[in-house]
Design a protein around this motif. Sequence first.
Motif, PDB file in Angstrom:
ATOM      1  N   GLU A  45     -25.986  29.988  89.645  1.00 29.50           N
ATOM      2  CA  GLU A  45     -26.696  31.242  89.894  1.00 29.50           C
ATOM      3  C   GLU A  45     -25.792  32.439  89.575  1.00 29.50           C
ATOM      4  N   LEU A  46     -26.344  33.336  88.779  1.00 31.84           N
ATOM      5  CA  LEU A  46     -25.645  34.561  88.408  1.00 31.84           C
ATOM      6  C   LEU A  46     -26.541  35.747  88.746  1.00 31.84           C
ATOM      7  N   LYS A  47     -25.961  36.773  89.329  1.00 27.01           N
ATOM      8  CA  LYS A  47     -26.730  37.958  89.687  1.00 27.01           C
ATOM      9  C   LYS A  47     -25.951  39.214  89.323  1.00 27.01           C
ATOM     10  N   ILE A  48     -26.694  40.292  89.081  1.00 20.29           N
ATOM     11  CA  ILE A  48     -26.098  41.605  88.899  1.00 20.29           C
ATOM     12  C   ILE A  48     -26.731  42.558  89.899  1.00 20.29           C
ATOM     13  N   ASN A  49     -25.894  43.259  90.634  1.00 19.57           N
ATOM     14  CA  ASN A  49     -26.373  44.254  91.594  1.00 19.57           C
ATOM     15  C   ASN A  49     -26.110  45.641  91.047  1.00 19.57           C
ATOM     16  N   TYR A  50     -27.037  46.558  91.323  1.00 17.48           N
ATOM     17  CA  TYR A  50     -26.906  47.936  90.871  1.00 17.48           C
ATOM     18  C   TYR A  50     -27.196  48.862  92.038  1.00 17.48           C
ATOM     19  N   LEU A  51     -26.214  49.665  92.388  1.00 14.90           N
ATOM     20  CA  LEU A  51     -26.331  50.583  93.524  1.00 14.90           C
ATOM     21  C   LEU A  51     -26.711  49.834  94.797  1.00 14.90           C
ATOM     22  N   GLY A  52     -26.145  48.627  94.941  1.00 18.79           N
ATOM     23  CA  GLY A  52     -26.343  47.859  96.165  1.00 18.79           C
ATOM     24  C   GLY A  52     -27.578  46.982  96.199  1.00 18.79           C
ATOM     25  N   LYS A  53     -28.372  46.989  95.119  1.00 20.26           N
ATOM     26  CA  LYS A  53     -29.584  46.176  95.093  1.00 20.26           C
ATOM     27  C   LYS A  53     -29.563  45.249  93.878  1.00 20.26           C
ATOM     28  N   GLU A  54     -30.160  44.069  94.036  1.00 14.79           N
ATOM     29  CA  GLU A  54     -30.195  43.129  92.919  1.00 14.79           C
ATOM     30  C   GLU A  54     -30.993  43.719  91.766  1.00 14.79           C
ATOM     31  N   LEU A  55     -30.437  43.616  90.578  1.00 18.79           N
ATOM     32  CA  LEU A  55     -31.050  44.197  89.395  1.00 18.79           C
ATOM     33  C   LEU A  55     -31.983  43.183  88.738  1.00 18.79           C
ATOM     34  N   PRO A  56     -33.249  43.546  88.547  1.00 16.37           N
ATOM     35  CA  PRO A  56     -34.165  42.621  87.860  1.00 16.37           C
ATOM     36  C   PRO A  56     -33.643  42.289  86.465  1.00 16.37           C
ATOM     37  N   ILE A  57     -33.869  41.082  86.033  1.00 19.22           N
ATOM     38  CA  ILE A  57     -33.367  40.652  84.721  1.00 19.22           C
ATOM     39  C   ILE A  57     -34.236  41.255  83.611  1.00 19.22           C
ATOM     40  N   PRO A  58     -33.622  41.961  82.662  1.00 14.12           N
ATOM     41  CA  PRO A  58     -34.386  42.546  81.556  1.00 14.12           C
ATOM     42  C   PRO A  58     -34.580  41.548  80.428  1.00 14.12           C
ATOM     43  N   ASP A  59     -35.312  41.973  79.416  1.00 16.62           N
ATOM     44  CA  ASP A  59     -35.455  41.151  78.217  1.00 16.62           C
ATOM     45  C   ASP A  59     -34.304  41.390  77.242  1.00 16.62           C
ATOM     46  N   ALA A  60     -33.778  42.617  77.260  1.00 20.10           N
ATOM     47  CA  ALA A  60     -32.704  42.963  76.326  1.00 20.10           C
ATOM     48  C   ALA A  60     -31.866  44.095  76.902  1.00 20.10           C
ATOM     49  N   ILE A  61     -30.622  44.166  76.465  1.00 17.51           N
ATOM     50  CA  ILE A  61     -29.761  45.287  76.808  1.00 17.51           C
ATOM     51  C   ILE A  61     -29.180  45.878  75.535  1.00 17.51           C
ATOM     52  N   ILE A  62     -28.908  47.182  75.589  1.00 19.56           N
ATOM     53  CA  ILE A  62     -28.232  47.871  74.493  1.00 19.56           C
ATOM     54  C   ILE A  62     -26.948  48.451  75.065  1.00 19.56           C
ATOM     55  N   PRO A  63     -25.819  47.821  74.831  1.00 14.82           N
ATOM     56  CA  PRO A  63     -24.556  48.316  75.394  1.00 14.82           C
ATOM     57  C   PRO A  63     -24.083  49.596  74.709  1.00 14.82           C
ATOM     58  N   ARG A  64     -23.731  50.566  75.505  1.00 14.80           N
ATOM     59  CA  ARG A  64     -23.077  51.782  75.021  1.00 14.80           C
ATOM     60  C   ARG A  64     -21.804  51.925  75.841  1.00 14.80           C
ATOM     61  N   ILE A  65     -20.849  51.061  75.573  1.00 11.95           N
ATOM     62  CA  ILE A  65     -19.650  50.927  76.385  1.00 11.95           C
ATOM     63  C   ILE A  65     -18.548  51.860  75.878  1.00 11.95           C
ATOM     64  N   GLY A  66     -18.060  52.726  76.748  1.00 11.48           N
ATOM     65  CA  GLY A  66     -16.978  53.633  76.373  1.00 11.48           C
ATOM     66  C   GLY A  66     -15.688  52.874  76.128  1.00 11.48           C
ATOM     67  N   ALA A  67     -14.880  53.386  75.205  1.00 15.41           N
ATOM     68  CA  ALA A  67     -13.644  52.691  74.827  1.00 15.41           C
ATOM     69  C   ALA A  67     -12.695  52.517  76.011  1.00 15.41           C
ATOM     70  N   SER A  68     -12.653  53.498  76.913  1.00 13.01           N
ATOM     71  CA  SER A  68     -11.735  53.414  78.051  1.00 13.01           C
ATOM     72  C   SER A  68     -12.222  52.450  79.127  1.00 13.01           C
TER      73      SER A  68
END
Length: 310
Positions: A45-68
């Motif tokens: 089981e793998l989960k991601i929480n966002y602002l203290g709540k479990e994040l629903p699983i999306p169909d896709a993500i688009i990463p915009r990750i800063g270099a730092s």
Amino acid sequence: MKVYILSRNKELYSTKRLVQAVEKRGWEARVIDYLKCSIEIMKDELKINYLGKELPIPDAIIPRIGASRTFYGTAMVRHFEMMGVFTATGSLAIKRSRDKLRSLQILSKNGIDMPKTVFASNKSNAKDVIELSGGAPLILKILEGTQGVGVVLVDSEKAAKSVLDAFYGMDVNLLVQEYIEEAGGADIRVFIVGGKIIGAMKRQGAEGDFRSNLHQGGKATAHKLTKKEKETALAAAKALGLGICGVDMIPSSRGPLVMEVNSSPGLEGIEKSTKIDIAGKIMDYIAQNVTPKCEINPKKRKPKKDSIGA
């Protein structure tokens, strides 16, 4: 279709354009500040929480990750991958591209031309490094620099030695590259999505500045690519395994030379200079690779094969 844009700032041009493109398709868009995410790892089981709540699983993500924030950002992207979520840019590919030395090593191995580059530790003799690089003028690049910051042009061996000694004294990792004078402070950014060239622009540095980055005052115009430029850009994107990227090349007497491959290229310059709906092309790419699965049990989702051990 539920799509998350992993971005720290929803007001950025690129983030806003991606949200608009998602919603234009009738899909659900959500901007997620990845630094506010936490992950749970348990048996099967793998989960991601966002602002203290479990994040629903999306169909896709688009990463915009800063270099730092590459380490933390790619950890989040990798977690989504292992949950079976399609990512427009893979975590391993992001890490490869962000490591300037590693990316150049990969490009070299795949036969892609680039300026001659030397990497040495602070225990090396500055004079030897300068000679190996072909002599002044030279470009010195801090490995962790972005958007033209940490890039220095030195026009004499005396200046090069002084700068190298100074940086080495601070234990800074540097790349030393030959200076391509005939480029005239210009470079070419090729935007690639899903193995296809979507558009290209030529960036010209501000007067008196050899750097062409738009963040440093450069200007952009649409550019018609030569056959060799197309081949080189596509080969670079493929070598690094990037689904979405900006390949930066400079013209030279021996053909286009790859300077860098950006895994989180901005949309503003390329869209405004070419008048191409780049954000819409990214949605086409997602649509070609994803069948909405939000209703599927997360435990039945299969992780991407290349995400394990990334």
